[in-house]
Design an enzyme around this catalytic site. Structure first.
Site, short mmCIF file in Angstrom:
data_model
loop_
_atom_site.label_atom_id
_atom_site.label_comp_id
_atom_site.label_asym_id
_atom_site.label_seq_id
_atom_site.Cartn_x
_atom_site.Cartn_y
_atom_site.Cartn_z
N LYS A 1 37.76 50.79 60.03
CA LYS A 1 36.33 50.93 59.74
C LYS A 1 35.62 49.88 60.59
CE LYS A 1 38.41 52.46 55.79
NZ LYS A 1 39.86 52.37 55.55
N ASP B 1 25.64 46.70 70.47
CA ASP B 1 25.27 45.95 71.68
C ASP B 1 26.31 44.91 72.08
OD1 ASP B 1 22.96 47.43 71.83
OD2 ASP B 1 21.69 45.92 70.92
#
Length: 413
Positions: A157, A162
């Site tokens: 998970k 960015d």
């Protein structure tokens, strides 16, 4: 005579100093011992990270959605499953808005994980998601007779935004992490947000699976921006990749348990550990390390609770303190050691996670974060019952028998 006395004194002091150095070299602090082990294994141990614990689904999704809203270049997501419910709908609407702004969106989900939940993403949902500018692909689609495809699933998970901010832990995308389920009640879990160089380690994990699944070659410095050279928290990301890094995560758990001097605390939902981990926990107890393990009274998989109770009872008889959590289902995958370091991630302490699946765990070498997890553990004791011989005897003979069978079949569960 005086020279002989000086020489003997010098030899005594030298031998004493040498013995002290040798003992210290063999008996380092628990955290430094594990850091040295990881460095020797070639695992990056980064020191310039900020870390925030996200205690439960609501905290995780509130924090994640705020970070998504700030994304400028890319958002990468890797999940065992996206359950087709309201929280997933909100997530994909937010991602669609970011795609309109020119942000690159890439998502991977496990094909078996998707099929195994009762509200899977179907073709019409995936078509709609892709029309909104989101690239989304299944990992290892099931194929007839698909027997070879039920092992080595992508259980991670991970989200990376960015290249700067990353999330990992045990929380998939599903409403029940916030609302609970009728069968189990509240669904407890833990996630962590990391900013710093360790985010780049999670980025490498994602891009490796993405390029494998899609056949693309996504790479470049735009996905690995530089991070501030700050004196932050020390973090190592332990990746488990079948055939490539099959035992790295298990060996890190083993080294962590061996290094403990005072206390080990574990919360793990499917506590059916591989033999090596059970053996090391028993050795820790034998050397007077306090071992505290929290298991759930209710689980979401049949037979597993009885197997977990059987294993926990065996460790209780060796001296472990076992706490049975009664306020819902504790799905967290947590371990803390000596108040010095901890791990939060996707891996269960069972055969599937440690011998078959793709997993990722953050090992955090920081007293503040570790003490925060220990405080949560202590608070959860208020909603738990400590296992005793009397409580064990209250379990029916049938449940004890099923537990014995289930623990023996744990490699298949």
């Amino acid at each position: 005579m005086r020279n002989i006395k000086y020489r003997l004194t010098f030899i005594f002091l030298f031998l004493t100093f040498t013995a002290t150095v040798t003992v210290n070299a063999q008996d380092p602090d628990s955290d430094s011992a594990v850091i040295r082990f990881l460095s020797g294994q070639g695992v990056p141990v980064t020191e310039n990270n900020s870390v925030k614990l996200l205690n439960g689904g609501r905290e995780k999704f509130d924090d994640l959605f705020q970070s998504i809203a700030k994304a400028k270049h890319h958002i990468h997501l890797e999940y065992f499953n996206f359950r087709n419910d309201s929280i997933a709908g909100l997530l994909f609407r937010l991602l669609a808005e970011k795609a309109k702004q020119g942000v690159e969106i890439r998502a991977v989900y496990d094909a078996f994980g998707n099929c195994s939940n009762n509200m899977p993403l179907k073709k019409k949902h995936l078509d709609s998601i892709r029309k909104n500018g989101i690239e989304i692909f299944p990992f290892d689609p099931l194929c007839f007779p698909f027997i070879n495809h039920i092992f080595s699933r992508d259980h991670r998970k991970i989200v990376i935004i960015d290249g700067q901010t990353a999330y990992t832990g045990g929380i998939n995308v599903a409403d029940y992490y916030i609302e609970g389920l009728p069968e189990t009640g509240e669904w407890r879990d833990m996630h962590v947000r990391i900013e710093g160089s360790a985010a780049g380690c999670l980025q490498k994990i994602f891009l490796s699976i993405w390029n494998e699944v899609t056949g693309q070659e996504i790479t470049g410095i735009q996905y690995f921006p530089s991070h501030a050279d700050i004196d932050g928290k020390t973090v190592a990301i332990i990746d488990r990749v079948p055939k490539k890094l099959p035992r790295q995560l298990e060996e890190t758990y083993l080294k962590s348990i061996r290094s403990a001097k005072n206390v080990i605390r574990i919360v793990n939902p499917y506590f059916l550990p591989v033999p090596a981990i059970k053996k090391e926990l028993k050795k820790a107890i034998a050397r007077n390390v306090r071992v505290e393990i929290m298991i759930s009274a209710k689980l979401d998989i049949k037979f597993t609770p009885d197997g977990v109770f059987h294993v926990a009872h065996r460790l209780m008889k060796k001296g472990a303190d076992i706490y049975i959590y009664n306020n819902g289902f504790h799905h967290s995958k947590i371990m803390t050691v000596d108040g010095k370091f901890c791990t939060v991630g996707s891996a269960n302490l069972d055969y599937r996670s440690l011998r078959h699946d793709y997993e990722a765990n953050a090992f955090i070498f920081d007293g503040e974060i570790t003490n925060e997890l220990d405080s949560i553990f202590e608070a959860d004791k208020e909603n738990s019952v400590k296992m005793t011989p009397e409580i064990w005897k209250k379990r029916s003979l049938w449940k004890r028998f099923v537990g014995w069978i289930a623990s023996g079949l744990s490699p298949l569960l």
